[in-house]
Motif scaffolding. Structure first.
Motif, PDB file in Angstrom:
ATOM      1  N   ALA A   1      -7.772  -2.070 146.743  1.00 32.94           N
ATOM      2  CA  ALA A   1      -7.238  -2.542 145.467  1.00 32.94           C
ATOM      3  C   ALA A   1      -7.595  -4.007 145.225  1.00 32.94           C
ATOM      4  O   ALA A   1      -7.851  -4.764 146.169  1.00 32.94           O
ATOM      5  N   ALA A   2      -7.590  -4.385 143.973  1.00 37.46           N
ATOM      6  CA  ALA A   2      -7.793  -5.793 143.622  1.00 37.46           C
ATOM      7  C   ALA A   2      -6.609  -6.592 144.152  1.00 37.46           C
ATOM      8  O   ALA A   2      -5.484  -6.089 144.223  1.00 37.46           O
ATOM      9  N   ARG A   3      -6.884  -7.819 144.522  1.00 35.96           N
ATOM     10  CA  ARG A   3      -5.814  -8.643 145.078  1.00 35.96           C
ATOM     11  C   ARG A   3      -6.128 -10.108 144.863  1.00 35.96           C
ATOM     12  O   ARG A   3      -7.222 -10.473 144.455  1.00 35.96           O
ATOM     13  N   GLU A   4      -5.143 -10.931 145.150  1.00 38.01           N
ATOM     14  CA  GLU A   4      -5.341 -12.370 145.055  1.00 38.01           C
ATOM     15  C   GLU A   4      -5.555 -12.930 146.456  1.00 38.01           C
ATOM     16  O   GLU A   4      -4.934 -12.484 147.425  1.00 38.01           O
ATOM     17  N   GLY A   5      -6.432 -13.905 146.540  1.00 44.72           N
ATOM     18  CA  GLY A   5      -6.694 -14.562 147.812  1.00 44.72           C
ATOM     19  C   GLY A   5      -6.730 -16.061 147.597  1.00 44.72           C
ATOM     20  O   GLY A   5      -6.471 -16.553 146.503  1.00 44.72           O
ATOM     21  N   ARG A   6      -7.052 -16.783 148.633  1.00 46.58           N
ATOM     22  CA  ARG A   6      -7.129 -18.230 148.544  1.00 46.58           C
ATOM     23  C   ARG A   6      -8.490 -18.706 149.016  1.00 46.58           C
ATOM     24  O   ARG A   6      -9.018 -18.225 150.005  1.00 46.58           O
ATOM     25  N   ASN A   7      -9.027 -19.694 148.280  1.00 49.91           N
ATOM     26  CA  ASN A   7     -10.233 -20.366 148.708  1.00 49.91           C
ATOM     27  C   ASN A   7      -9.820 -21.299 149.845  1.00 49.91           C
ATOM     28  O   ASN A   7      -9.019 -22.199 149.649  1.00 49.91           O
ATOM     29  N   PRO A   8     -10.357 -21.094 151.057  1.00 44.22           N
ATOM     30  CA  PRO A   8      -9.903 -21.903 152.191  1.00 44.22           C
ATOM     31  C   PRO A   8     -10.260 -23.388 152.071  1.00 44.22           C
ATOM     32  O   PRO A   8      -9.597 -24.228 152.658  1.00 44.22           O
ATOM     33  N   GLN A   9     -11.281 -23.714 151.293  1.00 40.70           N
ATOM     34  CA  GLN A   9     -11.673 -25.123 151.155  1.00 40.70           C
ATOM     35  C   GLN A   9     -10.786 -25.879 150.179  1.00 40.70           C
ATOM     36  O   GLN A   9     -10.420 -27.023 150.423  1.00 40.70           O
TER      37      GLN A   9
ATOM     38  N   ILE B   1      -9.728 -11.342 143.827  1.00 40.54           N
ATOM     39  CA  ILE B   1     -10.700 -10.559 144.570  1.00 40.54           C
ATOM     40  C   ILE B   1     -10.737  -9.179 143.927  1.00 40.54           C
ATOM     41  O   ILE B   1      -9.705  -8.512 143.808  1.00 40.54           O
ATOM     42  N   ALA B   2     -11.916  -8.771 143.496  1.00 39.93           N
ATOM     43  CA  ALA B   2     -12.069  -7.517 142.766  1.00 39.93           C
ATOM     44  C   ALA B   2     -11.841  -6.306 143.668  1.00 39.93           C
ATOM     45  O   ALA B   2     -12.036  -6.365 144.884  1.00 39.93           O
TER      46      ALA B   2
END
Length: 92
Positions: A56-64, A71-72
């Protein structure tokens, strides 16, 4: 083991030419890929099975930067090893 090493091993084991082994391997890979693209499942008893699962689509974090990103959704290929394969890998 890479693809060319696998072809060499298949040819030696089966007593066939490397060209025939390469053709057989490529045919196998195309068949597995085609089945998975259609949403099917490939099962080799004792070795394992490949299947497609939807993520499933979800939210993530840019580690930088720490910013939230989207995220598709996508399809992922899963492989589950069979009992015989797991047993042969875990022999002592």
């Amino acid at each position: 083991m890479n693809k060319s090493e696998l072809i060499d091993a298949m040819a030696a084991s089966a007593g066939i030419t490397k060209a025939a082994a390469k053709l057989a391997l490529e045919s196998f890979l195309e068949s597995v890929e085609g089945t998975l693209q259609k949403g099917g499942r490939v099962s080799l008893v004792g070795f394992g099975s490949w299947s497609v699962s939807k993520r499933a689509a979800r939210e993530g974090r840019n580690p930088q930067t720490g910013k939230t990103i989207k995220i598709a959704a996508k399809n992922v290929v899963k492989f589950k090893a069979g009992a015989e394969l797991e047993g042969s890998v875990n022999k002592k």
